[in-house]
Scaffold this active site. Structure first.
Site, short mmCIF file in Angstrom:
data_model
loop_
_atom_site.label_atom_id
_atom_site.label_comp_id
_atom_site.label_asym_id
_atom_site.label_seq_id
_atom_site.Cartn_x
_atom_site.Cartn_y
_atom_site.Cartn_z
N LYS A 1 106.51 44.34 -30.35
CA LYS A 1 106.74 45.76 -30.13
C LYS A 1 107.21 46.03 -28.69
O LYS A 1 108.20 46.73 -28.47
CB LYS A 1 105.44 46.54 -30.41
N ASP B 1 105.52 52.15 -33.42
CA ASP B 1 104.22 52.52 -32.87
C ASP B 1 103.46 53.37 -33.90
O ASP B 1 103.93 53.56 -35.02
CB ASP B 1 104.38 53.25 -31.53
#
Ligand code: SF4
Length: 218
Positions: free
Chosen positions: A127, A145
Site C-alpha cells: 500500500k 485504504d
C-alpha cells in the site's frame, strides 16, 4: 456495513469519474512532503495514523532531515523525539532509520522507482509503495485504504472481499484515463462525503447514480 454492492457497469463508472474529474481535476494527497524521500517516510509513518497527525510530527522533522543521510545523522532517538505523538512510533522510527540506511547503502540515497524495490524497504508494504508510485511518479498504482475499501464495496465502484480484490477491481473496471487520480478521488470522497458511519448523501455529486443500501434518502 451492509452486504457488498455488485460491480457497477462501465457507463455508470465512467460517469462517476467524469464527475469526480470535473469537480476536482487535480486531486492531491494530504500528506506533507518535500521530495520522494520525505514522501516515503510520511506514508510509512501514516499507517494506522491520520494524515493530520503525521503532518504535525513531520513539520519539524523534515526541516532537519529531508534526506536519508540527514535522517541517519539525526539518529534513532532524534527521530523518536519528533514522531512520538504518532501511534507505533518506536517501531516506525526504527524502520525510518533502517530504510534510510538501505537507501544510502544500496541506492545512493535515491528512492527507487519500482514496487519491488520499494516494498523491500523496512516498513514499506504494497500500500505504501503504491501511494509513492502514484503520488511521486504519477504511475496509476492503487493503494486501497480503509476509505477505498469501504466505498468500493458500498457503492459497487470497486467491490471485493479483500484489499487485493478491491485493488484488482479498480484496475479492471475504472477507465484508464481516470486510473491515475482514482486513488485520491476515492479517498477524498470516502473521507469527506461517503463517510463510514453517516454518509453525507445530501452533498454527494454521484447521489443519483448510487444504489447503495447505505444511501440516506431525505
Ligand atoms: S449517495 Fe451516499 S452512500 Fe451513495 S456514494 Fe454518495 S455519500 Fe455514499
Amino acid at each position: 456495513m451492509t452486504a457488498p454492492a455488485k460491480q457497477l457497469d462501465y457507463h455508470t463508472i465512467h460517469e462517476i469519474f467524469t464527475r469526480f474529474a470535473a469537480s476536482d481535476p487535480e486531486p492531491k494527497g494530504e500528506l506533507d512532503h518535500v521530495n520522494a524521500y520525505t514522501l516515503v517516510v510520511a506514508v510509512a509513518l501514516s499507517a494506522q495514523s491520520t494524515d493530520v497527525g503525521v503532518n504535525k510530527a513531520t513539520k519539524e522533522l523534515f526541516k532537519i532531515a529531508d534526506t536519508p543521510e540527514k535522517m541517519l545523522a539525526l539518529g534513532l532517538d532524534g527521530v523518536i523525539e519528533h514522531i512520538k505523538t504518532i501511534g507505533l512510533y518506536r517501531n516506525k522510527a526504527k524502520n525510518v532509520i533502517k530504510l534510510s540506511q538501505i537507501l544510502v547503502d544500496d541506492y545512493g540515497g535515491v528512492v527507487p522507482s519500482s514496487r519491488a524495490a520499494l516494498v523491500s524497504l523496512p516498513g514499506v508494504g504494497r500500500k505504501t509503495a503504491n501511494v509513492v508510485l502514484n503520488m511521486w511518479w504519477s504511475y496509476p498504482a492503487q493503494a486501497v485504504d480503509t476509505h477505498i475499501f469501504r466505498i468500493g464495496n458500498r457503492t459497487g465502484i470497486c467491490p471485493g472481499k479483500t484489499v487485493e480484490a478491491v485493488e484488482r477491481a479498480i484496475e479492471d473496471n475504472i477507465p484508464v484515463e481516470f486510473q491515475h487520480h482514482a486513488h485520491h478521488w476515492l479517498i477524498l470522497h470516502g473521507r469527506y462525503v461517503c463517510k463510514a458511519r453517516k454518509p453525507v448523501c445530501a452533498n454527494c455529486i454521484i447521489r443519483d447514480l448510487c444504489t447503495s443500501e447505505d444511501k440516506i434518502h431525505d
